[in-house]
Design an enzyme around this catalytic site. Structure first.
Site, PDB file in Angstrom:
ATOM      1  N   HIS A 358      -4.406  -3.322  -8.609  1.00  0.00           N
ATOM      2  CA  HIS A 358      -3.800  -3.286  -7.270  1.00  0.00           C
ATOM      3  C   HIS A 358      -3.840  -4.612  -6.531  1.00  0.00           C
ATOM      4  O   HIS A 358      -3.472  -4.668  -5.356  1.00  0.00           O
ATOM      5  CB  HIS A 358      -4.496  -2.243  -6.382  1.00  0.00           C
ATOM      6  CG  HIS A 358      -4.268  -0.836  -6.822  1.00  0.00           C
ATOM      7  ND1 HIS A 358      -3.255  -0.045  -6.344  1.00  0.00           N
ATOM      8  CD2 HIS A 358      -4.927  -0.081  -7.713  1.00  0.00           C
ATOM      9  CE1 HIS A 358      -3.301   1.148  -6.901  1.00  0.00           C
ATOM     10  NE2 HIS A 358      -4.317   1.151  -7.746  1.00  0.00           N
ATOM     11  N   LYS A 546      -0.907  -2.653   9.251  1.00  0.00           N
ATOM     12  CA  LYS A 546      -1.533  -2.758   7.930  1.00  0.00           C
ATOM     13  C   LYS A 546      -2.872  -3.448   8.142  1.00  0.00           C
ATOM     14  O   LYS A 546      -3.135  -3.941   9.245  1.00  0.00           O
ATOM     15  CB  LYS A 546      -0.661  -3.574   6.976  1.00  0.00           C
ATOM     16  CG  LYS A 546      -0.193  -4.906   7.567  1.00  0.00           C
ATOM     17  CD  LYS A 546       0.778  -5.643   6.662  1.00  0.00           C
ATOM     18  CE  LYS A 546       2.194  -5.153   6.700  1.00  0.00           C
ATOM     19  NZ  LYS A 546       2.608  -4.349   5.584  1.00  0.00           N
ATOM     20  N   ARG A 547      -3.728  -3.514   7.133  1.00  0.00           N
ATOM     21  CA  ARG A 547      -4.992  -4.233   7.322  1.00  0.00           C
ATOM     22  C   ARG A 547      -4.724  -5.671   7.778  1.00  0.00           C
ATOM     23  O   ARG A 547      -3.712  -6.278   7.405  1.00  0.00           O
ATOM     24  CB  ARG A 547      -5.792  -4.224   6.013  1.00  0.00           C
ATOM     25  CG  ARG A 547      -6.451  -2.894   5.725  1.00  0.00           C
ATOM     26  CD  ARG A 547      -7.468  -2.507   6.776  1.00  0.00           C
ATOM     27  NE  ARG A 547      -8.670  -3.288   6.647  1.00  0.00           N
ATOM     28  CZ  ARG A 547      -9.795  -2.855   6.096  1.00  0.00           C
ATOM     29  NH1 ARG A 547      -9.897  -1.613   5.664  1.00  0.00           N
ATOM     30  NH2 ARG A 547     -10.845  -3.644   6.006  1.00  0.00           N
ATOM     31  N   LYS A 552      -1.352 -11.295   4.603  1.00  0.00           N
ATOM     32  CA  LYS A 552      -0.312 -10.436   5.185  1.00  0.00           C
ATOM     33  C   LYS A 552       0.389 -11.120   6.359  1.00  0.00           C
ATOM     34  O   LYS A 552       1.420 -10.682   6.831  1.00  0.00           O
ATOM     35  CB  LYS A 552      -0.917  -9.100   5.619  1.00  0.00           C
ATOM     36  CG  LYS A 552      -1.483  -8.299   4.443  1.00  0.00           C
ATOM     37  CD  LYS A 552      -2.025  -6.958   4.885  1.00  0.00           C
ATOM     38  CE  LYS A 552      -2.765  -6.207   3.801  1.00  0.00           C
ATOM     39  NZ  LYS A 552      -1.893  -5.459   2.877  1.00  0.00           N
ATOM     40  N   THR A 654       2.984  -0.174   0.817  1.00  0.00           N
ATOM     41  CA  THR A 654       3.516   1.188   0.841  1.00  0.00           C
ATOM     42  C   THR A 654       4.015   1.532   2.239  1.00  0.00           C
ATOM     43  O   THR A 654       4.888   2.388   2.392  1.00  0.00           O
ATOM     44  CB  THR A 654       2.456   2.222   0.399  1.00  0.00           C
ATOM     45  OG1 THR A 654       1.200   1.869   0.968  1.00  0.00           O
ATOM     46  CG2 THR A 654       2.327   2.257  -1.118  1.00  0.00           C
ATOM     47  N   LYS A 658       7.435   3.634   3.926  1.00  0.00           N
ATOM     48  CA  LYS A 658       7.394   4.655   4.995  1.00  0.00           C
ATOM     49  C   LYS A 658       8.345   4.275   6.132  1.00  0.00           C
ATOM     50  O   LYS A 658       9.073   5.112   6.671  1.00  0.00           O
ATOM     51  CB  LYS A 658       5.956   4.802   5.522  1.00  0.00           C
ATOM     52  CG  LYS A 658       4.995   5.324   4.464  1.00  0.00           C
ATOM     53  CD  LYS A 658       3.524   5.144   4.848  1.00  0.00           C
ATOM     54  CE  LYS A 658       2.658   5.354   3.604  1.00  0.00           C
ATOM     55  NZ  LYS A 658       1.288   4.836   3.761  1.00  0.00           N
TER      56      LYS A 658
HETATM   57  C1  26V Z   1     -11.155  -4.242  -3.037  1.00  0.00           C
HETATM   58  C2  26V Z   1     -12.441  -4.267  -2.637  1.00  0.00           C
HETATM   59  C3  26V Z   1     -13.231  -5.452  -2.931  1.00  0.00           C
HETATM   60  C4  26V Z   1     -14.699  -5.190  -2.794  1.00  0.00           C
HETATM   61  C5  26V Z   1     -15.047  -4.422  -1.579  1.00  0.00           C
HETATM   62  C6  26V Z   1     -14.355  -3.120  -1.484  1.00  0.00           C
HETATM   63  C7  26V Z   1     -12.956  -3.181  -1.923  1.00  0.00           C
HETATM   64  C8  26V Z   1     -12.155  -2.107  -1.631  1.00  0.00           C
HETATM   65  C9  26V Z   1     -10.864  -2.095  -2.036  1.00  0.00           C
HETATM   66  C10 26V Z   1     -10.376  -3.156  -2.737  1.00  0.00           C
HETATM   67  C11 26V Z   1      -9.002  -3.033  -3.234  1.00  0.00           C
HETATM   68  C12 26V Z   1      -8.058  -3.947  -2.671  1.00  0.00           C
HETATM   69  C13 26V Z   1      -6.804  -3.686  -3.374  1.00  0.00           C
HETATM   70  C14 26V Z   1      -5.798  -2.934  -2.551  1.00  0.00           C
HETATM   71  O1  26V Z   1      -6.066  -2.180  -1.656  1.00  0.00           O
HETATM   72  N1  26V Z   1      -4.589  -3.172  -2.926  1.00  0.00           N
HETATM   73  C15 26V Z   1      -3.437  -2.611  -2.274  1.00  0.00           C
HETATM   74  O2  26V Z   1      -3.014  -1.509  -3.057  1.00  0.00           O
HETATM   75  C16 26V Z   1      -1.858  -0.889  -2.534  1.00  0.00           C
HETATM   76  C17 26V Z   1      -1.577   0.318  -3.396  1.00  0.00           C
HETATM   77  O3  26V Z   1      -1.233  -0.081  -4.673  1.00  0.00           O
HETATM   78  C18 26V Z   1      -0.705  -1.873  -2.520  1.00  0.00           C
HETATM   79  O4  26V Z   1       0.402  -1.242  -1.944  1.00  0.00           O
HETATM   80  C19 26V Z   1      -1.072  -3.098  -1.712  1.00  0.00           C
HETATM   81  O5  26V Z   1      -0.051  -4.065  -1.808  1.00  0.00           O
HETATM   82  C20 26V Z   1      -2.357  -3.686  -2.235  1.00  0.00           C
HETATM   83  O6  26V Z   1      -2.811  -4.748  -1.410  1.00  0.00           O
END
Ligand code: 26V
Length: 811
Positions: A358, A546-547, A552, A654, A658
């Site tokens: 992701h 978004k975050r 971003k 995503t 929406k």
């Molecule tokens: C990474 C980490 C790093 C360590 C701490 C906790 C933590 C929690 C989540 C993540 C994942 C980050 C990746 C993420 O959220 N990606 C997003 O995924 C969406 C669904 O596929 C996508 O639409 C977004 O573009 C993408 O940024």
């Protein structure tokens, strides 16, 4: 199977009354709204359970394959409305509630958001559960029952602060404890290896055990037979009270041990931007993985017997690398507890797992310190070393002497365990989440693997639960759609394409504009009630939700607003389209740069308010505590959707989908799924600007010079000057330094390189809104009509067909 639609108002009323009397000992007259809310949830839960049991029976008799979706996050939001809608019980419940002098809306407002996720990744998992059920796929999600979900955001004087999200008091009523599914997870201790006549015998001792208690949540689909189950694990200390310690008066130690175990499921990590090698996070990951796999294996043995059949009966999905320890854990269970040889176990493992990537952001890629894993999970560490040894040996044989190439793919290198490499090696399929992203991972982070196993890599573009994001949050638009094209799109989103036939129908376009206006008024009311802010529904709503993250580029958005502000300061009478810029975003709690951006936007908003004449035309609103429920009112009210990440950085996005489905017009870069959006809707119906991914790469390789942009563009200079001079009495020199002289690089996400192009495209889109409302509506209609492909139903079908080899259950 009897349809839930046949449940009558009277039956519902009796159900609710029964719950009130049994669980709260009150009559309908005495019951509080909270009690009625809970009684209603319990009644819906009963209906779901009954439905699930019937589906389960069929599943058992057909002995089909199931999918298990492992994910550290499920960002569910509220559930009551979704379930009542999906089960077709709206009428029965509305009427039954009259007896209690309440409306369904009153009750929906009682429910807290289940915020067990950070952003896109967690919300995608939640959308997928809905699509899995609707597609009649036998599916189970696994995650952690965090006591605290994502923090509540409070903005004090422009600065984000975090408050605990206490969701269980109102949210727990959806969960059914499954004591029969409990198991234990082991940490720490030592491992002994003995070579015996029958092979290697591994003894694991001195460990600490934690109990994993299962809580099930049922998730309905629309007009279907299936119900998805989300199984959430809670950590519980095994020996609640060590009586010996207790009687010796060592009460505190006793409590501390309990605490250490239970802290595992206390809180969701509130960062999705950078990875930190924290021991507690590692424990959370292993806890999820070990409990879930034990559960899957037990069920499999119970149902089918031999574990050699696991790959035919189970597809296990690793959602991002967070659950990647599932790979060595399944090896452990197969070898140590079920007597498999390494080779047989490895065959099973690599035919069972699939993995979705992701993100390509280097700082989010997980690498654990090897010695931390060795200490906390000694047996898993041994298995990881062996996976790595065998894999590297194979590579040495194939690519003799190519040390660097081989090292780049190793699981363990330099004392670090690389979870992404482990995930690729241990899975039979790896997918990215948009066409562009899936190409990028093949060229960059996974290039070596792609050379070895090109067939392993594939794409599944993300999708959204369109029944939540369109049908439930925008019933007004659905009424228009129903009148024009019927309601077939509810179960088959591709039918939205029929709406295109109405692109020149003036009465439809007029109705579309009226609906948008209604949704804008609703959002303005909501914002006023919630935060006391006044928004003019006749202004254009330009939304970025978004975050908060550098990549971003909320900063780029802010820079454009500052340039508009400058124009109006020069000429307050300038005739421009009144605009409301709305932001919703949480920043990771330790991400100071993102918090500075929030402050910039909030202070800019305050500063503008000091000029009432300007404020009439330019309004900036920062909505506090953006979450799923807020998104549900904000997105349908949006005219302009901001999707402006630096190209190559946003894996998919995503919210872009929406917004599109609700008729917003996108201003965006060719990044993530925006690329596919622009392909399906056509260049004329989307406002694309900025560098493309390959241009970004090229610019970096030649050396990106931020100050050049500054020197060449007077508008940028003006914007920077204004930030320096400050807003609301505060200078934002840290941000101007970041853009001009920041270390290690200035302007790392190229806000200045894309500024000019963004600024002109902004002007174009706003001019269109001001000058040609009919054309605006036509473009909006075209976006809705082209959005069907972004339904999660389509994504799930692709996963089922191409990755999981999973069939829908025909009843
Ligand atoms: C990474 C980490 C790093 C360590 C701490 C906790 C933590 C929690 C989540 C993540 C994942 C980050 C990746 C993420 O959220 N990606 C997003 O995924 C969406 C669904 O596929 C996508 O639409 C977004 O573009 C993408 O940024």
């Amino acid at each position: 199977m009897s349809s839930t639609k046949s449940i009558t108002e009277k039956e519902v009323q009796t159900l609710i009354q029964g719950k009130l009397s049994r669980y709260f000992g009150v009559s309908p007259k005495e019951a509080s709204i909270d009690q009625i809310y809970k009684a209603v949830v319990m009644s819906v839960r009963d209906i779901l359970l009954e439905k699930r049991q019937q589906f389960h029976k069929v599943m058992k008799s057909k002995k089909g394959k199931r999918v298990y979706y492992l994910c550290m996050e499920f960002l569910l939001g509220r559930s009551l409305k979704n379930n009542i809608y999906n089960l077709g019980l709206g009428d029965a419940y509305s009427k039954a509630l009259k007896y209690f002098n309440l409306t369904l809306e009153d009750l929906y407002e009682q429910e807290p958001d289940a915020g067990l996720g950070n952003g896109g990744l967690g919300r995608l998992a939640a959308c997928f559960m809905d699509a899995l059920a609707t597609g009649n796929y036998p599916a189970m999600g696994y995650s952690i029952r965090y006591d605290y979900g994502l923090f509540k955001q409070k903005i004090v004087d422009g600065w984000q602060t975090e408050l605990p999200d206490i969701w269980l008091p109102g949210g727990e009523v959806w969960l059914t404890q499954r004591s029969d599914k409990s198991c234990t997870v082991k940490f720490d201790g030592w491992v002994k290896e003995d070579w015996t006549e029958t092979g290697l015998k591994v003894t694991y001792g001195g460990y600490k055990e934690v109990e994993a208690v299962a809580y099930d949540m049922m998730i309905s689909g629309k007009d279907c037979e299936a119900v998805s189950v989300l199984r959430l694990w809670r950590a519980r200390n095994i020996s609640h009270f060590d009586m010996k310690l207790f009687s010796q008066g060592d009460y505190l130690r006793c409590m501390q041990e309990e605490n250490e175990a239970e802290v595992i499921s206390k809180v969701l990590y509130p960062a999705d931007d950078h990875y930190e090698g924290k021991s507690l996070r590692l424990k959370q990951q292993y806890f999820l993985v070990s409990a879930s796999l034990q559960n899957i294996i037990n069920d499999h043995k119970h149902r089918y017997g031999p574990l050699s059949l696991l790959p035919q009966q189970a597809a296990i999905h690793i959602n991002d690398t967070h659950p990647a320890l599932a790979i060595p854990e399944l090896m452990r269970l197969l070898m140590d507890e079920n007597g498999f040889t390494w080779d047989d176990a490895w065959n099973i493992v690599t035919s069972t797992f699939a993995y979705t990537n992701h993100t390509v952001m280097a700082e989010a890629l997980e690498t654990w310190q090897e010695d931390l894993i060795a200490r906390r999970l000694p047996r898993i560490h041994m298995i990881l070393k062996e996976i790595n040894r065998r894999f590297c040996n194979d590579l040495w044989a194939r690519f003799p002497g190519q040390h660097q190439f081989i090292d780049s793919m190793a699981v363990i290198s330099n004392g670090q365990v690389r979870m992404a490499n482990l995930s690729v090696i241990g899975s039979h399929k790896v997918n990215g989440v948009s066409a562009l992203h899936s190409e990028i991972i093949k060229k960059s982070i996974f290039n070596g693997f792609y050379q070895i196993w090109p067939e392993k890599f594939t794409n599944v573009t993300n999708g959204i639960a369109h029944r939540r994001w369109l049908c439930q949050s925008n019933p007004e638009l659905c009424e228009l759609l129903n009148d024009c094209i019927g309601d077939g799109y509810v179960k088959d989103a591709q039918q939205l394409s029929q709406f295109k036939k109405f692109e020149d129908d003036q009465s439809v376009l007029k109705r579309l504009a009226e609906i948008k206006h209604t949704k804008k008024k609703q959002f303005a009311d909501y914002a006023y009630k919630k935060e006391g802010v006044v928004i003019d529904p006749d202004s254009v709503f330009d939304v970025q939700a978004k975050r908060m993250h550098e990549y971003k580029r909320q900063l780029l958005n802010a820079m454009n607003i500052i340039s508009l502000y400058a124009e109006l300061l020069d000429d307050p009478n300038k005739n421009i389209q009144p605009q409301t810029f709305i932001f919703g975003a949480k920043a990771a709690s330790g991400y100071l740069r993102a918090k500075q951006f929030i402050k910039l936007i909030c202070f800019l908003a305050e500063d503008i308010k000091k000029h009432p004449k300007i404020h009439e035309k330019l309004n900036v609103v920062y909505m506090e505590n953006y979450n799923v429920t807020m998104a549900e009112t904000m997105i349908p009210a949006t005219d302009v959707s901001e999707q402006i990440s630096l190209a190559g950085k946003e894996a998919s996005g995503t919210s872009n989908m929406k917004f599109m489905m609700n008729g917003a017009i996108t201003i965006g870069t060719l990044d993530g799924a925006n690329v596919e959006m622009s392909e399906v809707v056509g260049q004329d119906n989307i406002f694309i600007f900025g560098l493309r991914a390959e241009e970004v790469e090229e610019m970096w390789s030649k050396g990106y010079n931020a100050s050049l942009q500054y020197n060449q563009n007077p508008l940028i200079r003006r914007v920077i000057e204004m930030m320096l001079r400050g807003f609301n009495g505060e200078s934002f020199s840290e941000i101007t330094n970041y853009l001009l002289t920041g270390a290690p690089v200035a302007d790392p996400y190229m806000c200045m390189a894309d500024f000019e192009s963004y600024h002109t495209t902004q002007k174009k889109i706003k001019d269109l809104y001001a000058e040609d409302k009919m054309r605006w509506s036509k473009i909006s209609l075209n976006n809705i009509a082209a959005s069907g492909i972004f339904s999660a139903d389509r994504s799930i079908k692709e996963y089922a067909d191409n990755i999981w080899h999973l069939k829908a259950l025909k009843v």
